[in-house]
Design a protein around this motif. Structure first.
Motif, PDB file in Angstrom:
ATOM      1  N   VAL A  70       1.056  -1.356  -0.196  1.00 30.66           N
ATOM      2  CA  VAL A  70       0.176   0.415   0.478  1.00 30.66           C
ATOM      3  C   VAL A  70       0.601   1.230   0.242  1.00 30.66           C
ATOM      4  CG1 VAL A  70      -2.265   1.089   0.940  1.00 30.66           C
ATOM      5  CG2 VAL A  70      -1.751  -1.159   1.567  1.00 30.66           C
ATOM      6  N   ASP A  71       0.644   2.551  -0.912  1.00 27.85           N
ATOM      7  CA  ASP A  71       1.498   2.889  -0.942  1.00 27.85           C
ATOM      8  C   ASP A  71       0.725   4.255  -0.829  1.00 27.85           C
ATOM      9  OD1 ASP A  71       3.569   3.045  -3.236  1.00 27.85           O
ATOM     10  OD2 ASP A  71       1.858   2.103  -4.690  1.00 27.85           O
ATOM     11  N   VAL A  72      -0.703   4.485  -0.178  1.00 29.09           N
ATOM     12  CA  VAL A  72      -1.421   5.470  -0.013  1.00 29.09           C
ATOM     13  C   VAL A  72      -2.457   4.720   0.637  1.00 29.09           C
ATOM     14  CG1 VAL A  72      -2.428   7.815  -0.079  1.00 29.09           C
ATOM     15  CG2 VAL A  72      -0.519   7.211  -1.419  1.00 29.09           C
ATOM     16  N   ALA A  73      -3.021   5.202   1.616  1.00 28.43           N
ATOM     17  CA  ALA A  73      -4.209   5.059   2.161  1.00 28.43           C
ATOM     18  C   ALA A  73      -4.871   6.166   2.652  1.00 28.43           C
ATOM     19  CB  ALA A  73      -3.835   3.832   3.812  1.00 28.43           C
ATOM     20  N   VAL A  74      -6.406   6.325   2.455  1.00 24.07           N
ATOM     21  CA  VAL A  74      -6.684   7.197   2.511  1.00 24.07           C
ATOM     22  C   VAL A  74      -8.324   7.567   3.599  1.00 24.07           C
ATOM     23  CG1 VAL A  74      -8.079   9.428   1.961  1.00 24.07           C
ATOM     24  CG2 VAL A  74      -6.033   8.254   0.736  1.00 24.07           C
ATOM     25  N   VAL A  75      -8.083   7.326   4.858  1.00 24.70           N
ATOM     26  CA  VAL A  75      -8.931   6.662   5.764  1.00 24.70           C
ATOM     27  C   VAL A  75     -10.260   7.980   6.053  1.00 24.70           C
ATOM     28  CG1 VAL A  75      -9.023   5.833   8.337  1.00 24.70           C
ATOM     29  CG2 VAL A  75      -7.264   5.586   6.712  1.00 24.70           C
ATOM     30  N   ASN A  76     -11.162   7.268   5.317  1.00 27.97           N
ATOM     31  CA  ASN A  76     -12.254   8.655   4.960  1.00 27.97           C
ATOM     32  C   ASN A  76     -13.519   8.137   5.377  1.00 27.97           C
ATOM     33  OD1 ASN A  76     -13.168  11.008   3.413  1.00 27.97           O
ATOM     34  ND2 ASN A  76     -13.986   9.028   2.310  1.00 27.97           N
ATOM     35  N   ALA A  77     -14.308   7.353   5.670  1.00 29.61           N
ATOM     36  CA  ALA A  77     -15.693   6.479   5.380  1.00 29.61           C
ATOM     37  C   ALA A  77     -15.727   7.342   6.707  1.00 29.61           C
ATOM     38  CB  ALA A  77     -15.363   5.071   5.692  1.00 29.61           C
ATOM     39  N   GLY A  78     -16.939   7.923   6.568  1.00 26.57           N
ATOM     40  CA  GLY A  78     -17.773   8.545   7.932  1.00 26.57           C
ATOM     41  C   GLY A  78     -19.179   7.952   8.465  1.00 26.57           C
ATOM     42  N   VAL A  79     -19.593   8.635   9.672  1.00 26.96           N
ATOM     43  CA  VAL A  79     -21.121   9.294   9.382  1.00 26.96           C
ATOM     44  C   VAL A  79     -21.351  10.056  10.504  1.00 26.96           C
ATOM     45  CG1 VAL A  79     -22.086   6.884   8.387  1.00 26.96           C
ATOM     46  CG2 VAL A  79     -21.467   7.518  11.085  1.00 26.96           C
ATOM     47  N   THR A  80     -22.302  10.650  10.119  1.00 27.55           N
ATOM     48  CA  THR A  80     -23.173  11.863  11.225  1.00 27.55           C
ATOM     49  C   THR A  80     -24.420  10.996  11.908  1.00 27.55           C
ATOM     50  OG1 THR A  80     -23.839  12.990   9.755  1.00 27.55           O
ATOM     51  CG2 THR A  80     -22.155  13.385  10.870  1.00 27.55           C
ATOM     52  N   ARG A  81     -24.596  11.313  13.477  1.00 32.24           N
ATOM     53  CA  ARG A  81     -25.409  10.934  13.679  1.00 32.24           C
ATOM     54  C   ARG A  81     -25.888  11.689  15.121  1.00 32.24           C
ATOM     55  NH1 ARG A  81     -27.775   5.757  15.209  1.00 32.24           N
ATOM     56  NH2 ARG A  81     -29.521   6.232  16.213  1.00 32.24           N
ATOM     57  N   ASP A  82     -26.332  13.238  14.795  1.00 30.32           N
ATOM     58  CA  ASP A  82     -26.427  13.938  15.323  1.00 30.32           C
ATOM     59  C   ASP A  82     -27.199  14.479  16.721  1.00 30.32           C
ATOM     60  OD1 ASP A  82     -24.150  15.045  13.976  1.00 30.32           O
ATOM     61  OD2 ASP A  82     -25.505  16.724  13.168  1.00 30.32           O
ATOM     62  N   GLY A  83     -27.088  14.749  17.850  1.00 29.71           N
ATOM     63  CA  GLY A  83     -28.020  15.270  18.575  1.00 29.71           C
ATOM     64  C   GLY A  83     -27.930  15.468  20.749  1.00 29.71           C
ATOM     65  N   LEU A  84     -28.574  16.430  20.866  1.00 30.25           N
ATOM     66  CA  LEU A  84     -27.765  17.003  21.858  1.00 30.25           C
ATOM     67  C   LEU A  84     -27.427  15.449  22.944  1.00 30.25           C
ATOM     68  CD1 LEU A  84     -29.956  20.144  22.172  1.00 30.25           C
ATOM     69  CD2 LEU A  84     -28.135  19.876  21.592  1.00 30.25           C
ATOM     70  N   ALA A  85     -26.487  16.220  23.443  1.00 26.19           N
ATOM     71  CA  ALA A  85     -25.634  14.725  24.503  1.00 26.19           C
ATOM     72  C   ALA A  85     -26.370  14.581  25.433  1.00 26.19           C
ATOM     73  CB  ALA A  85     -24.211  15.329  25.165  1.00 26.19           C
ATOM     74  N   MET A  86     -27.126  15.351  26.251  1.00 28.49           N
ATOM     75  CA  MET A  86     -27.644  14.777  26.960  1.00 28.49           C
ATOM     76  C   MET A  86     -29.358  14.408  26.735  1.00 28.49           C
ATOM     77  SD  MET A  86     -28.728  17.255  29.564  1.00 28.49           S
ATOM     78  CE  MET A  86     -29.809  19.178  28.376  1.00 28.49           C
ATOM     79  N   ARG A  87     -29.823  13.802  25.415  1.00 28.28           N
ATOM     80  CA  ARG A  87     -30.191  13.377  24.374  1.00 28.28           C
ATOM     81  C   ARG A  87     -29.711  11.732  23.868  1.00 28.28           C
ATOM     82  NH1 ARG A  87     -33.531  17.257  22.461  1.00 28.28           N
ATOM     83  NH2 ARG A  87     -33.910  18.423  24.414  1.00 28.28           N
ATOM     84  N   MET A  88     -28.581  11.803  23.644  1.00 29.36           N
ATOM     85  CA  MET A  88     -28.192  11.172  22.529  1.00 29.36           C
ATOM     86  C   MET A  88     -27.612   9.854  23.282  1.00 29.36           C
ATOM     87  SD  MET A  88     -24.071  11.711  20.946  1.00 29.36           S
ATOM     88  CE  MET A  88     -24.638  12.384  20.007  1.00 29.36           C
TER      89      MET A  88
END
Ligand code: NAP
Length: 234
Positions: A70-88
């Motif tokens: 492997v010459d280059v690894a681009v670590v890009n996979a991502g998700v969001t699951r937003d919400g206020l911390a108190m209710r997360m």
């Protein structure tokens, strides 16, 4: 000579633009995602959930067997699951940490051995400006993306003498599926960007391409914001 470039989350958005950048440079791009979709020209597209360390190891091994180290690894996979911390929920917290941080570690770890053996390579983590700005509703995402900075810097020192660089790109607000659901909040955020426009995936891809190239060979442990000035503060 064609390099082996592994890109996670290459099916769309920023990852697809990054994959296209390296395809255009003539590299062998191995695209990983849950859907298995990949931009035209990729050498291989694999259906992999990055939260599954065995699946990530198998995919990287298959890429190496076909194309060499492997010459280059681009670590890009991502998700969001937003919400206020108190209710997360626990589930919201764990899904975001599992994809954005565990998955990043699994991908980097799977790629590193071949880079160290070859005494050459570049790992680029796609973080975010979220942890630097403090974005309400993103406690899970900000924790995971801040974690990438610590991960990258620890790794950077572990492999600095082996010809391997490890860097972080922190995008601001970029026009992808991830930001289409923001609604009116998107306009509010756009108004905060000093350069006055939302970024495009290609804005990020060019910087990743630079960090993976010979001109960036003396850069390691760096965090590069690609955000039109958003994280500078007011
Ligand atoms: P996107 O359009 O939602 O694409 C996310 C990519 O990640 C897709 O290719 C998706 O593919 C893949 N993915 C998600 N979970 C996965 C899993 N468990 N295993 C494998 N692949 C997975 O998002 P984007 O905006 O391009 O974001 C790309 C990266 O940039 C993310 O790390 C994100 O946090 C970061 N970022 C984005 C922005 C922004 O404003 N857009 C800002 C800062 C940072 P499948 O659905 O096919 O699996």
């Amino acid at each position: 000579m064609s390099r082996l470039v592994i890109v996670t989350g290459a099916s769309r958005g920023i990852g697809a633009a990054i994959a296209e950048f390296f395809v255009a440079a003539g590299d062998h791009v191995v695209a990983l995602s849950r859907s298995g979709v990949a931009p035209a020209g990729c050498a291989k597209s694999l259906t992999v959930d990055v939260t599954d360390s065995h699946a990530v190891n198998d995919a990287v091994k298959a890429a190496i067997a076909e194309f060499g180290p492997v010459d280059v690894a681009v670590v890009n996979a991502g998700v969001t699951r937003d919400g206020l911390a108190m209710r997360m929920s626990d589930e919201q917290w764990r899904e975001v940490l599992a994809t954005n941080l565990d998955g990043a570690f699994f991908t980097a770890r799977a790629s590193l051995a071949s880079m160290v053996r070859a005494r050459s390579g570049s790992i680029i983590f796609i973080s975010s400006v979220s942890p630097f700005m403090g974005v309400p509703g993103q406690a899970n995402y900000a924790a995971a993306k801040a974690g990438l900075v610590g991960l990258a810097r620890a790794l950077a020192k572990e492999v600095a003498t082996r010809g391997v660089t490890v860097n972080v790109v922190a995008p601001g607000l970029i026009d992808t599926d991830m930001t289409t659901d923001l609604g009116a909040a998107k306009d509010t955020m756009e108004a905060m960007i000093p350069m006055g426009r939302i970024g495009q995936p290609s804005d990020v891809a060019g910087v990743v391409g630079f960090l993976a190239g010979n001109q960036a060979r003396y850069i390691t442990g760096a965090v590069l914001c690609v955000d039109g000035g958003l994280a500078m503060g007011q």
